[in-house]
Design a protein around this motif. Structure first.
Motif, PDB file in Angstrom:
ATOM      1  N   ASP A 376     -20.881  -5.494  17.990  1.00 12.72           N
ATOM      2  CA  ASP A 376     -19.482  -5.064  17.923  1.00 12.72           C
ATOM      3  C   ASP A 376     -18.670  -5.585  19.099  1.00 12.72           C
ATOM      4  O   ASP A 376     -17.470  -5.853  18.966  1.00 12.72           O
ATOM      5  CB  ASP A 376     -19.404  -3.524  17.935  1.00 12.72           C
ATOM      6  N   PHE A 377     -19.305  -5.710  20.270  1.00  9.68           N
ATOM      7  CA  PHE A 377     -18.561  -6.005  21.491  1.00  9.68           C
ATOM      8  C   PHE A 377     -19.501  -6.704  22.456  1.00  9.68           C
ATOM      9  O   PHE A 377     -20.610  -6.220  22.707  1.00  9.68           O
ATOM     10  CB  PHE A 377     -18.051  -4.692  22.105  1.00  9.68           C
ATOM     11  N   VAL A 378     -19.090  -7.829  22.987  1.00 11.42           N
ATOM     12  CA  VAL A 378     -19.952  -8.624  23.864  1.00 11.42           C
ATOM     13  C   VAL A 378     -19.271  -8.842  25.215  1.00 11.42           C
ATOM     14  O   VAL A 378     -18.231  -9.508  25.297  1.00 11.42           O
ATOM     15  CB  VAL A 378     -20.307  -9.987  23.236  1.00 11.42           C
ATOM     16  N   VAL A 379     -19.852  -8.243  26.244  1.00  6.53           N
ATOM     17  CA  VAL A 379     -19.455  -8.512  27.623  1.00  6.53           C
ATOM     18  C   VAL A 379     -20.444  -9.529  28.168  1.00  6.53           C
ATOM     19  O   VAL A 379     -21.657  -9.369  28.024  1.00  6.53           O
ATOM     20  CB  VAL A 379     -19.494  -7.228  28.480  1.00  6.53           C
ATOM     21  N   ALA A 380     -19.957 -10.580  28.771  1.00  2.00           N
ATOM     22  CA  ALA A 380     -20.830 -11.613  29.347  1.00  2.00           C
ATOM     23  C   ALA A 380     -20.632 -11.631  30.858  1.00  2.00           C
ATOM     24  O   ALA A 380     -19.493 -11.675  31.338  1.00  2.00           O
ATOM     25  CB  ALA A 380     -20.517 -12.982  28.753  1.00  2.00           C
ATOM     26  N   LEU A 517     -10.842  -7.588  17.675  1.00  2.00           N
ATOM     27  CA  LEU A 517     -12.100  -8.329  17.770  1.00  2.00           C
ATOM     28  C   LEU A 517     -12.285  -9.257  16.580  1.00  2.00           C
ATOM     29  O   LEU A 517     -12.708 -10.406  16.736  1.00  2.00           O
ATOM     30  CB  LEU A 517     -13.272  -7.340  17.856  1.00  2.00           C
ATOM     31  N   ARG A 518     -11.965  -8.773  15.391  1.00  2.00           N
ATOM     32  CA  ARG A 518     -12.103  -9.621  14.191  1.00  2.00           C
ATOM     33  C   ARG A 518     -11.203 -10.844  14.289  1.00  2.00           C
ATOM     34  O   ARG A 518     -11.635 -11.978  14.042  1.00  2.00           O
ATOM     35  CB  ARG A 518     -11.748  -8.802  12.953  1.00  2.00           C
ATOM     36  N   ASP A 519      -9.940 -10.623  14.681  1.00  2.00           N
ATOM     37  CA  ASP A 519      -8.988 -11.734  14.756  1.00  2.00           C
ATOM     38  C   ASP A 519      -9.361 -12.709  15.874  1.00  2.00           C
ATOM     39  O   ASP A 519      -9.254 -13.933  15.712  1.00  2.00           O
ATOM     40  CB  ASP A 519      -7.566 -11.195  14.980  1.00  2.00           C
ATOM     41  N   ALA A 520      -9.801 -12.175  17.026  1.00  2.00           N
ATOM     42  CA  ALA A 520     -10.166 -13.041  18.146  1.00  2.00           C
ATOM     43  C   ALA A 520     -11.370 -13.901  17.793  1.00  2.00           C
ATOM     44  O   ALA A 520     -11.417 -15.099  18.109  1.00  2.00           O
ATOM     45  CB  ALA A 520     -10.455 -12.198  19.387  1.00  2.00           C
TER      46      ALA A 520
END
Length: 963
Positions: A376-380, A517-520
């Motif tokens: 759902d969400f990725v922090v790198a 998130l979907r659009d990005a």
């Protein structure tokens, strides 16, 4: 008048934690300096307790007063630690620590910790000397890459250090408040030296006060400081009182008769301390936090509850990824287990299932793309190995952004002021061309983070403004590792209010962030990197070669829902001890579990007779290395079972190591006694730690409460879950293994003659069409290790070619002469390894693999689960298995001749001189390389191989959210 809740003036949790850290450190240094044995278990217990308590709130002080219950703490202190906490509240220290600090040199050791690059061994060399030797100073300067003058200043105590304001403001205001209480009206204080709440304090701050009776103020300040456990008067002179906090920082009261316009302590708190404010609501979510799945102290569910109580609308859980080994980073298997668990957990507020993925040195990410696409969400984040090259650092971040797999760059500069146990530790910011990085983030719609953890405050506010000017989105995350850390979002609120930006991800509702998130991600999928990444670093898992031009179509998969405990008959589990200490005992009937502790073998046997279980699962080796009834000195101390378990990343003590010998012999005696009963239950060997790792349940070493919660999630009920004995809780896990064994959901480690160790297994995915993975490669290349890993962690059915050949040979022995496949005479009771190899060669050379091919096809057709075939010798081996459109993949396991020779030699040693040799059928192995879908290298470590397997598997699948 006091304008704040009285709890604000309590001692802070970090003030309680610091003496525990300090004692652990001086114990370590003292052992090194005196040549004594390091008290590693005690120092670890102190450090772990301190880490579990450390925060910026007042939970510990309230808990000691009974205002908070044990359930309000992520880690409940032991009685010994609790007594230390009372000492700290009353005196500011621990008696044992005070004894050390009264000896010259030990306080300096604590001070030297702040210098990055100085370890306990080098610091221990300074004991007994007021000034360092020129050689020590030269070496320290070289190791730490710092000027000698800077190190010398810390050595003699001339340097102030670097302190984040949250460490100073609450204790200092508490002191001012205590002084105010001695006056009839609030005083007007002026605090100088803390202008920016988010920049480290590097010099002493000062306090002035407007009061009519100057003499009374000076006398009152002295008296109040003397009664404060956390402060002492450092020195004083006319008009100035210098106070020192036990953590090491100091401040001075400049008492002058001139009037000063100022504020009361409560008013200063409202102006200077964001923690006393409520969240305004503009930041609805915390987008960076950790749970007990990696190095966090609290479960995912309890973090969600705490977030809800704080006023947040949703969270993003972003546990560490596999490169962060010390932090317990998640492998792909563990992350998908977490995903399945979250899918069936009703949390207090919605949770985005994310990950904090490591950015490796070449800018690549340390988890497969198919996993990151599903998250759902990725922090790198970069957690290690920044270079001194601005170009290399900049390129590293840009390469990560251009993978199109990340949503946020976490704590971008990687700067630190403070770390656990060392609040004035400093790690300088990485040298990066931020305008280039911000421009790239804006183009790829990747947000930059303000990390709200006080030791970070990263990005700095000045860089945040530049990021906004460049068109970047911002993300705020607490980096919480405990429930108490979630209040760090209040620091983020202060920064957000200061910036006044409208491009903050945390301002979105849960539905809005999902839309963003979907659009990005759609936008990123349409962009191309500025230039191909030139990899200078050999990634650990990059040995998985690119798939050939005839790429296999991706296999559609869905994460399996968390499986409940399989149904089955009553089970007894023992967590056996090697001595007459109590053994933990569990009785599992349906999903109800009861526990007790018993001492003698007679008591254990009587318990089994009374309960009459179908299976007894014992946590103890139940066989000897080499097999047999007596210890064979030539067989070594390690069984094949321990070796097999180690190959999939789970360590176990050798069966006959000194600390295990009595346990092993007791286990064998107990097994023999139980198996002599009428009727006898089945006795199996289990290992709770291995079962917990495979089922992704925290071990007891992490937290007994979290282990209970994991067992409960499997559907267990009953009073046994409330047991306080670690042995009884582990006995429950042993009983669980028996239930998985009864249902056929298990893998057996080792060989029967030595007693096999049973571990549970669960399917990781459900497939639109379950795949068949066929392994090829030379003898000793590691095909069995690959198969064992896929079977244990991914739930594949392991089709063992060696067993099929044995079955064919057994049948051939009894066949009529005219129907025999093998003309040599073989004893059915004594089939040797040489017999199997020669028969396998005859099947290949004389019969074109047909008998094995037909048997393999028949085996596969009877299975609807994912299958791994551990050895094929010819492309035609799987021709008959192609049916129903199931995807069939071939992986070639490659290994250097040197690595193969070493493995075969090790196998020979373990088999007591029975020489393990390459098989004659290896002559066809190389032919399969070109026919394979992937080539997996196994010339390095077992960890590297496991990463290769994970990445190979995920290169074949596409994970969807719903079936």
């Amino acid at each position: 008048m006091n304008l704040l809740n009285q709890d604000y003036w309590r001692l802070r949790d970090f003030e309680y934690a610091q003496p525990l850290y300090d004692l652990a450190f001086v114990l370590d240094v003292d052992a090194i300096a005196t040549g004594a044995k390091k008290p590693k278990y005690r120092t670890f217990a102190l450090w772990k307790a301190a880490l579990g308590l450390d925060s910026y709130g007042t939970n510990i002080d309230q808990w000691l007063d009974g205002n908070l219950s044990d359930h309000d703490l992520d880690q409940v202190p032991s009685n010994r630690i609790k007594s230390y906490l009372y000492n700290i509240r009353n005196t500011g220290s621990i008696p044992e620590l005070s004894t050390f600090l009264n000896v010259a040199g030990y306080e300096r050791c604590l001070r030297l910790r702040r210098i990055r690059g100085l370890g306990p061994a080098q610091i221990a060399q300074t004991l007994g000397s007021d000034r360092p030797s020129s050689e020590w100073l030269r070496q320290a300067s070289h190791n730490c890459n710092l000027p000698e003058e800077q190190i010398l200043g810390c050595y003699v105590g001339d340097s102030y250090g670097n302190w984040q304001p949250p460490h100073l403001i609450p204790p200092l205001l508490r002191l001012l408040h205590a002084v105010e209480q001695q006056f009839d009206t609030p005083l007007n204080w002026e605090l100088r030296g803390i202008r920016d709440l988010f920049c480290p304090i590097t010099s002493e701050c000062s306090i002035t006060c407007d009061v009519a009776d100057f003499t009374k103020l000076r006398r009152t300040c002295r008296n109040v400081v003397k009664r404060q456990s956390m402060f002492e008067i450092d020195r004083s002179s006319r008009g100035i009182i210098r106070v020192r906090h036990v953590m090491g920082w100091s401040a001075r009261f400049e008492l002058t008769e001139r009037a000063a316009s100022g504020l009361s302590a409560a008013e200063l708190a409202r102006n200077k301390d964001p923690l006393k404010k409520e969240l305004s609501g503009s930041l609805r979510a915390d987008l960076h936090l950790h749970t007990s799945w990696s190095d966090g102290a609290a479960s995912l569910d309890s973090m969600a509850k705490a977030g809800s109580q704080l006023g947040l609308s949703y969270l993003a859980v972003t546990d560490h990824s596999r490169s962060s080994k010390v932090q317990g980073g998640l492998t792909p298997v563990e992350w998908f287990r977490q995903s399945s668990s979250l899918a069936t957990t009703k949390t207090a507020i919605p949770v985005l299932h994310g990950i904090e993925v490591d950015i490796l040195q070449d800018g690549s990410l340390d988890l497969p793309k198919s996993l990151l696409s599903y998250a759902d969400f990725v922090v790198a984040s970069v957690h290690s190995n920044w270079t001194s090259s601005r170009h290399a650092n900049t390129r590293r971040l840009i390469s990560a952004i251009e993978t199109a797999c990340i949503d946020v760059i976490g704590h971008p500069t990687a700067a630190l002021t403070g770390k656990p146990g060392v609040p004035d530790y400093v790690r300088v910011a990485a040298d990066v061309d931020w305008p280039k990085v911000f421009a790239c983030c804006a183009k790829w719609q990747v947000a930059v983070e303000f990390n709200c953890f006080p030791s970070r405050f990263d990005l700095p506010v000045a860089l945040l403004r530049k990021a906004l000017d460049a068109g970047c989105w911002l993300s705020f995350g607490t980096d919480a590792h405990a429930r108490a850390h979630l209040v760090h979002m209040k620091f983020g609120q202060e920064v957000a209010d200061c910036l006044g930006a409208d491009t903050v991800l945390n301002s979105f509702s849960h539905d809005e962030i999902r839309d963003w998130l979907r659009d990005a991600r759609e936008l990123r999928s349409q962009l191309n990197p500025t230039k191909p990444v030139q990899r200078k670093q050999k990634r650990l898992f990059e040995d998985v070669e690119d798939m050939k031009e005839k790429r296999v179509e991706l296999i559609k998969a869905w994460p399996s829902p968390p499986s409940r405990l399989p149904d089955g008959p009553p089970i007894v589990g023992f967590d056996l001890t090697g001595s007459e200490k109590p053994t933990g005992v569990a009785y599992l009937r349906r999903n109800h579990v009861e526990t007790c502790s018993l001492v003698s073998d007679d008591e254990l046997i009587a318990f089994v007779r009374n309960k009459n279980p179908s299976i007894v699962s014992i946590d103890s080796p139940l066989g000897l290395p080499g097999g047999g009834k007596q210890i064979n000195p030539n067989a070594g101390i390690v069984r094949v079972a321990e070796h097999d378990l180690s190959s999939i990343g789970i360590s176990a003590y050798p069966a006959l190591i000194d600390s295990m010998k009595d346990l092993t012999l007791r286990g064998i005696r107990l097994r023999n006694c139980i198996e002599s009963m009428h009727p006898p239950p089945i006795v199996i060997e289990s290992y709770p730690g291995a079962a917990q790792d495979i089922l992704c349940i925290p071990r007891k070493q992490k937290s007994l409460a979290l282990l209970r919660e994991g067992l409960s999630d499997l559907g267990l009920t009953g009073p046994g879950l409330n047991a306080t004995s670690h042995d009884e809780i582990d006995a429950i896990t042993s009983a669980l293994v028996g239930r998985y064994f009864n249902s056929g959901k298990f893998e057996a480690m080792g060989v029967p003659e030595e007693a096999q160790l049973i571990v549970p297994k669960r399917s990781l995915f459900e497939f639109e069409q379950a795949p068949i993975i066929c392994l090829a490669g030379k003898t000793g290349a590691g095909k069995s290790v690959v198969a064992r890993y896929l079977a244990t962690f991914y739930g594949f059915e392991w089709c063992k070619t060696r067993e099929l050949i044995r079955e064919l040979l057994t049948a051939d022995i009894e066949a009529a002469p005219e129907n025999k496949l093998f003309q040599r005479t073989v004893s059915k009771q004594h089939i040797t390894e040489e017999d199997l190899q020669d028969f396998g060669l005859a099947i290949l050379d004389q019969h074109g693999q047909a008998p094995l091919r037909h048997k393999l096809a028949h085996k596969i057709r009877g299975l609807k689960t994912p299958i791994v075939v551990d050895a094929i010798r010819d492309p035609s081996d799987i021709a008959d298995a192609k049916q129903d459109g199931r995807p069939i993949l071939t992986w070639f396991v490659d290994s250097s001749d040197a690595a193969i020779t070493a493995r075969l030699s090790e196998q020979s040693r373990r088999s007591q001189g029975k020489v393990a040799i390459a098989s004659p059928v290896d002559k066809t192995a190389e032919l399969l390389r070109g026919e394979s879908d992937l080539v997996i290298s196994n010339s390095g470590t077992l960890e590297e191989l496991r990463w290769n397997i994970d990445d190979a598997f995920f290169s074949h699948i596409y994970v969807e959210s719903e079936a």
